[in-house]
Design a protein around this motif. Structure first.
Motif, PDB file in Angstrom:
ATOM      1  N   THR A  82    -115.507   2.205  19.589  1.00  0.00           N
ATOM      2  CA  THR A  82    -115.929   1.434  20.762  1.00  0.00           C
ATOM      3  C   THR A  82    -114.806   1.337  21.784  1.00  0.00           C
ATOM      4  N   SER A 118    -125.252  -2.357  15.460  1.00  0.00           N
ATOM      5  CA  SER A 118    -123.808  -2.506  15.624  1.00  0.00           C
ATOM      6  C   SER A 118    -123.470  -2.864  17.069  1.00  0.00           C
ATOM      7  N   ASP A 119    -122.373  -3.580  17.231  1.00  0.00           N
ATOM      8  CA  ASP A 119    -121.945  -3.979  18.571  1.00  0.00           C
ATOM      9  C   ASP A 119    -121.580  -2.762  19.411  1.00  0.00           C
ATOM     10  N   ARG A 135    -123.209  -1.975  22.998  1.00  0.00           N
ATOM     11  CA  ARG A 135    -122.402  -1.847  24.214  1.00  0.00           C
ATOM     12  C   ARG A 135    -122.651  -0.505  24.890  1.00  0.00           C
TER      13      ARG A 135
END
Length: 321
Positions: free
Chosen positions: A19, A44-45, A49
């Motif tokens: 990320t 998932s983040d 994003r």
């Protein structure tokens, strides 16, 4: 270079490292364009994003990446998963002509430390970025090796526990093995050892790295040259990792006669006369995790440097063709 001539990249691994790298590509890359963010957890983040930022996402791993529309346009794939997973990913992607930049300690391809050997392996199908600790410390070992032979080098990387995701924790053994090998192969030491510490302190501490090197430094002129070489390469690393710095002056101290340093040096040889001690700190840019996560920043910044150099060179070659 126009936006249309940018090199499309994919990132496998939607955890902390992947990320952070995605955000760097989107915000700072000159020659790269995000083509896909790949994970295995749709919640998932990192994938969330990516979707928010308009990046195409895949939630069923490398197999989904290969099957996605537009896969043929992706030229470079960053792998930010784990050493074990990288073996599978490389076996699938290399035959398809994709260039791999490995941010795991799998060490399938040659080791690359941008400040030391960025141009040496740009044609390799798979380059290995060693580890965060290796990226922070091996330039210093190499700088010392440019002045005098290094009989033994030991590095200690201390990172905030909060910055270490599941992939990093799964790779602890590979971290020590790969970093130790790269201390010798890239740093130029006769032998080397790597230690990583996950520090649980609250509030989280900045990444700190220590380099200890045993050398022959019999006179002040040699010691001045060692210090100058270290300071120069710290400046080189800081040019692409702005939070990288010496936290105090380089220390070069005589080794007492009764210290059993020969046990650290395989094959014997002349007994070192001095220990070089270098203390470093890496403050993260805060692109994803806060500034304490310098370990993310130095790893992703190094990988980005390599991809940018590959993309720029390929563009120049195409322009001349």
């Amino acid at each position: 270079m126009s936006a249309t001539s940018r090199t499309k990249v994919a990132i496998i691994g939607s955890g902390n490292i992947g990320t952070d790298l995605m955000i760097k590509v989107l915000r700072t890359a000159q020659h790269l364009e995000m083509g896909a963010m790949v994970g295995i957890d749709p919640a998932s983040d990192g994938l969330a994003r990516a979707r928010d930022l308009g990046v195409p996402t895949v939630h069923d791993g490398v197999d989904g990446l290969v099957a996605m529309p537009g896969f043929e346009d992706i030229e470079i794939v960053f792998d930010a998963t784990s050493a074990k997973a990288h073996h599978h990913n490389a076996a699938l992607l290399e035959p398809l002509g994709k260039r791999l930049i490995d941010l795991t300690p799998a060490a399938i391809g040659p080791y690359v430390i941008p400040a030391v050997n960025i141009d040496r392996h740009l044609d390799a199908p798979n380059v290995n970025m060693v580890t965060c600790g290796g990226q922070a410390t091996i330039p210093v070992v190499a700088a010392i090796s440019q002045v005098v032979p290094v009989a033994y080098a030991e590095i200690i990387a201390s990172i905030a526990s909060k910055s270490a995701g599941p992939g990093t924790r799964a790779n602890i053994d590979e971290f020590t093995e790969t970093t130790s090998a790269a201390i010798v192969e890239v740093g130029g030491a006769q032998s080397g050892k790597a230690i990583i510490i996950l520090n649980p302190a609250e509030p989280p501490l900045m990444m700190r790295d220590t380099v200890l090197a045993l050398v022959q430094a019999p006179n002040e002129a040699t010691r001045r040259a060692i210090r100058a070489s270290i300071e120069a390469i710290v400046g080189t690393v800081a040019s692409y990792v702005p939070g990288y710095r010496l936290v105090q002056d380089v220390q070069i101290t005589a080794i007492p006669d009764d210290q059993p340093v020969r046990t650290l040096i395989p094959g014997g040889g002349e007994r070192p006369t001095h220990q070089v001690s270098v203390f470093l700190e890496v403050t993260g840019a805060g692109h994803y995790l806060p500034a304490y996560a310098g370990n993310l920043d130095i790893m992703t910044s190094a990988a980005l440097q390599v991809a940018e150099r590959i993309a720029a060179r390929n563009h120049d070659r195409a322009a001349l063709a």
